[in-house]
Design a protein around this motif. Structure first.
Motif, PDB file in Angstrom:
ATOM      1  N   GLY A   1      45.804  44.697  41.817  1.00  0.00           N
ATOM      2  CA  GLY A   1      44.448  45.133  41.933  1.00  0.00           C
ATOM      3  C   GLY A   1      43.809  43.956  41.451  1.00  0.00           C
ATOM      4  O   GLY A   1      44.317  42.774  41.005  1.00  0.00           O
ATOM      5  N   GLU A   2      42.515  43.772  41.347  1.00  0.00           N
ATOM      6  CA  GLU A   2      42.169  42.388  40.867  1.00  0.00           C
ATOM      7  C   GLU A   2      40.754  42.136  40.165  1.00  0.00           C
ATOM      8  O   GLU A   2      40.454  41.315  39.704  1.00  0.00           O
ATOM      9  CB  GLU A   2      39.981  42.993  41.632  1.00  0.00           C
ATOM     10  CG  GLU A   2      39.436  44.447  41.418  1.00  0.00           C
ATOM     11  CD  GLU A   2      38.192  44.451  42.397  1.00  0.00           C
ATOM     12  OE1 GLU A   2      37.510  44.011  42.777  1.00  0.00           O
ATOM     13  OE2 GLU A   2      37.444  45.863  42.783  1.00  0.00           O
TER      14      GLU A   2
ATOM     15  N   VAL B   1      51.016  49.759  39.639  1.00  0.00           N
ATOM     16  CA  VAL B   1      49.683  49.764  38.870  1.00  0.00           C
ATOM     17  C   VAL B   1      48.661  48.704  39.277  1.00  0.00           C
ATOM     18  O   VAL B   1      49.211  47.629  39.449  1.00  0.00           O
ATOM     19  CB  VAL B   1      49.773  49.518  37.928  1.00  0.00           C
ATOM     20  CG1 VAL B   1      48.139  50.341  37.025  1.00  0.00           C
ATOM     21  CG2 VAL B   1      50.883  50.489  36.855  1.00  0.00           C
ATOM     22  N   GLU B   2      47.854  49.750  39.863  1.00  0.00           N
ATOM     23  CA  GLU B   2      46.350  48.797  40.318  1.00  0.00           C
ATOM     24  C   GLU B   2      45.232  48.718  39.273  1.00  0.00           C
ATOM     25  O   GLU B   2      45.144  49.747  39.376  1.00  0.00           O
ATOM     26  CB  GLU B   2      45.986  49.173  41.912  1.00  0.00           C
ATOM     27  CG  GLU B   2      45.047  48.457  42.476  1.00  0.00           C
ATOM     28  CD  GLU B   2      45.092  48.851  43.887  1.00  0.00           C
ATOM     29  OE1 GLU B   2      45.414  49.270  44.298  1.00  0.00           O
ATOM     30  OE2 GLU B   2      43.647  48.126  44.350  1.00  0.00           O
ATOM     31  N   MET B   3      44.838  47.727  38.802  1.00  0.00           N
ATOM     32  CA  MET B   3      44.199  47.916  38.220  1.00  0.00           C
ATOM     33  C   MET B   3      42.952  47.283  38.517  1.00  0.00           C
ATOM     34  O   MET B   3      42.547  46.490  39.504  1.00  0.00           O
ATOM     35  CB  MET B   3      43.839  46.030  37.477  1.00  0.00           C
ATOM     36  CG  MET B   3      44.603  46.469  35.607  1.00  0.00           C
ATOM     37  SD  MET B   3      46.449  46.863  36.286  1.00  0.00           S
ATOM     38  CE  MET B   3      47.190  46.832  34.715  1.00  0.00           C
TER      39      MET B   3
ATOM     40  N   MET C   1      46.850  56.432  35.364  1.00  0.00           N
ATOM     41  CA  MET C   1      48.201  54.991  35.547  1.00  0.00           C
ATOM     42  C   MET C   1      48.238  54.511  33.810  1.00  0.00           C
ATOM     43  O   MET C   1      47.629  54.885  33.203  1.00  0.00           O
ATOM     44  CB  MET C   1      47.959  54.481  36.602  1.00  0.00           C
ATOM     45  CG  MET C   1      49.074  53.962  36.889  1.00  0.00           C
ATOM     46  SD  MET C   1      50.592  54.933  36.919  1.00  0.00           S
ATOM     47  CE  MET C   1      51.441  53.783  37.671  1.00  0.00           C
ATOM     48  N   LYS C   2      50.417  54.159  33.383  1.00  0.00           N
ATOM     49  CA  LYS C   2      50.033  53.679  32.706  1.00  0.00           C
ATOM     50  C   LYS C   2      49.662  52.384  32.337  1.00  0.00           C
ATOM     51  O   LYS C   2      49.056  51.364  33.471  1.00  0.00           O
ATOM     52  CB  LYS C   2      51.416  53.491  33.155  1.00  0.00           C
ATOM     53  CG  LYS C   2      52.384  53.724  33.150  1.00  0.00           C
ATOM     54  CD  LYS C   2      54.294  53.302  33.933  1.00  0.00           C
ATOM     55  CE  LYS C   2      54.434  51.868  33.022  1.00  0.00           C
ATOM     56  NZ  LYS C   2      55.272  53.182  32.073  1.00  0.00           N
ATOM     57  N   GLY C   3      49.626  51.672  31.357  1.00  0.00           N
ATOM     58  CA  GLY C   3      48.762  50.520  31.466  1.00  0.00           C
ATOM     59  C   GLY C   3      47.601  50.382  30.363  1.00  0.00           C
ATOM     60  O   GLY C   3      47.241  48.837  29.468  1.00  0.00           O
ATOM     61  N   LYS C   4      47.381  51.614  30.131  1.00  0.00           N
ATOM     62  CA  LYS C   4      45.732  51.261  29.714  1.00  0.00           C
ATOM     63  C   LYS C   4      45.928  50.909  27.945  1.00  0.00           C
ATOM     64  O   LYS C   4      45.349  50.136  27.724  1.00  0.00           O
ATOM     65  CB  LYS C   4      45.079  53.046  29.224  1.00  0.00           C
ATOM     66  CG  LYS C   4      45.192  53.708  30.413  1.00  0.00           C
ATOM     67  CD  LYS C   4      43.882  55.121  31.235  1.00  0.00           C
ATOM     68  CE  LYS C   4      45.345  56.073  30.278  1.00  0.00           C
ATOM     69  NZ  LYS C   4      46.488  56.325  31.228  1.00  0.00           N
ATOM     70  N   SER C   5      46.847  51.535  27.528  1.00  0.00           N
ATOM     71  CA  SER C   5      47.427  50.897  26.199  1.00  0.00           C
ATOM     72  C   SER C   5      47.797  49.622  25.610  1.00  0.00           C
ATOM     73  O   SER C   5      47.424  48.816  24.877  1.00  0.00           O
ATOM     74  CB  SER C   5      47.976  52.828  25.230  1.00  0.00           C
ATOM     75  OG  SER C   5      47.397  54.056  25.283  1.00  0.00           O
TER      76      SER C   5
ATOM     77  N   VAL D   1      37.967  49.261  33.265  1.00  0.00           N
ATOM     78  CA  VAL D   1      39.100  48.865  33.791  1.00  0.00           C
ATOM     79  C   VAL D   1      39.644  50.652  34.293  1.00  0.00           C
ATOM     80  O   VAL D   1      40.155  51.424  33.661  1.00  0.00           O
ATOM     81  CB  VAL D   1      39.944  48.180  33.515  1.00  0.00           C
ATOM     82  CG1 VAL D   1      41.350  47.610  34.360  1.00  0.00           C
ATOM     83  CG2 VAL D   1      39.434  46.181  32.870  1.00  0.00           C
ATOM     84  N   GLU D   2      39.938  50.898  35.703  1.00  0.00           N
ATOM     85  CA  GLU D   2      40.620  51.904  35.961  1.00  0.00           C
ATOM     86  C   GLU D   2      41.762  51.139  35.703  1.00  0.00           C
ATOM     87  O   GLU D   2      41.973  50.398  36.581  1.00  0.00           O
ATOM     88  CB  GLU D   2      39.583  52.874  37.278  1.00  0.00           C
ATOM     89  CG  GLU D   2      39.983  53.926  36.937  1.00  0.00           C
ATOM     90  CD  GLU D   2      39.220  54.897  37.698  1.00  0.00           C
ATOM     91  OE1 GLU D   2      38.464  54.430  38.449  1.00  0.00           O
ATOM     92  OE2 GLU D   2      40.136  56.313  37.986  1.00  0.00           O
TER      93      GLU D   2
END
Lengths: 204, 204
Positions: free
Chosen positions: A30-31, A183-185, B32-36, B183-184
């Motif tokens: 992701g970007e 996962v795409e950010m 999705m995963k990755g937020k924390s 960020v999503e």
């Protein structure tokens, strides 16, 4: 963090435990910010499990000192001193890979990238580590410096229980196809849109 | 990591340096995963800058030991011993907040969440830390346990140079509006879709 029920139980002949502990190939693409940062956060978890952690940083210049490098290598030193957590090795392409006798060329990035990938292959075959971050590794694939088919077949056939996280924009479709977790950010809002540049401690 | 030219230079009367060092309010949201994990990765960078780091974990049970907690608090101990990096404090709601004399209720989550937010307000007013992770703080807002207007006005008016990262799904639109960086984390592919449950060292 999704927990609990899974949407289906596959007819793969594995027990839940076997399936649970299957080694993961993850891709953060992701970007937007967070791809590498989340991978390094996962590396903290791996360290806490006592797993040997290896980071291979493609592309980034040696001058670009990231805070995560200092923090994770500090955790690696803590392991050496106290036995807490696991060992950490951190390899960077920008200054010449640490295992290589020749100086980083800073000019022949394709050769440097191929050399990095060759070492990853050796490490995977030797089961040298348990958790691998291939940081910004999507770019050497995108630019044809490293053959994507060879990467996918090597990663898919890696022995033992080795987790691999690949980060970078524009992940190759074959890599995404091979991955267990992608996962795409995505950008919702970024301060650069409002004219703010990156700052120390936040961006690096 | 975007660098270099910004798309516009705002007429805000600030110098580039002033604008660059403006404190950030970031939100990591999405399904999705990755937020924390990305927020804790940012905390490693902050630690490396020598910044005092504070984590406030909402929702997660005390029994849920995350690897990032062990790793970041180990970095905090390293700071105490060697002066390297910065101090780290980690507060959890699940077992009763560490500053609170009463045991965590485990039953009145609304009161526990309000107590956590009250402490964050005090810490921000006192400029007690430089980098704050408000982990899973979107949920108390969503469930009405903490008033979103008060949160937005407090965060927007926080003194000094304090960076704040809020994580969790379903971030309130007012919080997103107030944030500098959003960020999503979007799902492309997840192993649970193929029937694999979470595993130690990867999910926690």
């Amino acid at each position: 963090m999704p927990q609990g029920q899974v949407p289906l139980v596959p007819a793969d002949g594995l027990t839940t435990r076997q399936r649970r502990n299957r080694p993961l190939l993850a891709v953060h693409t992701g970007e937007m910010k967070g791809k590498s940062t989340a991978a390094f956060g996962m590396a903290m978890r791996a360290w806490n499990q006592g797993w040997p952690v290896a980071v291979y940083q493609f592309v980034k210049s040696a001058k670009w000192k990231v805070g995560e490098e200092n923090a994770l290598t500090a955790l690696g030193r803590l392991h050496e001193q106290t036995g807490e957590g696991g060992p950490v090795v951190w390899h960077k392409m920008g200054s010449g890979w640490s295992w290589s006798r020749r100086q980083g060329t800073e000019t022949d990035h394709a050769a440097d990238a191929a050399e990095g990938w060759a070492q990853i292959k050796r490490d995977l075959a030797a089961e040298a580590h348990r958790f691998y971050v291939l940081d910004e590794f999507t770019y050497p694939l995108k630019w044809g410096w490293v053959d994507v088919d060879e990467v996918v077949s090597t990663l898919s056939a890696r022995p033992g229980n080795q987790h691999v996280v690949v980060t970078g924009r524009d992940a190759h479709p074959k890599l995404i196809e091979a991955a267990d977790l992608v996962v795409e950010m995505t950008k919702v809002k970024h301060p650069m849109d409002a004219g703010q540049k990156g700052q120390r401690g936040i961006e690096w």
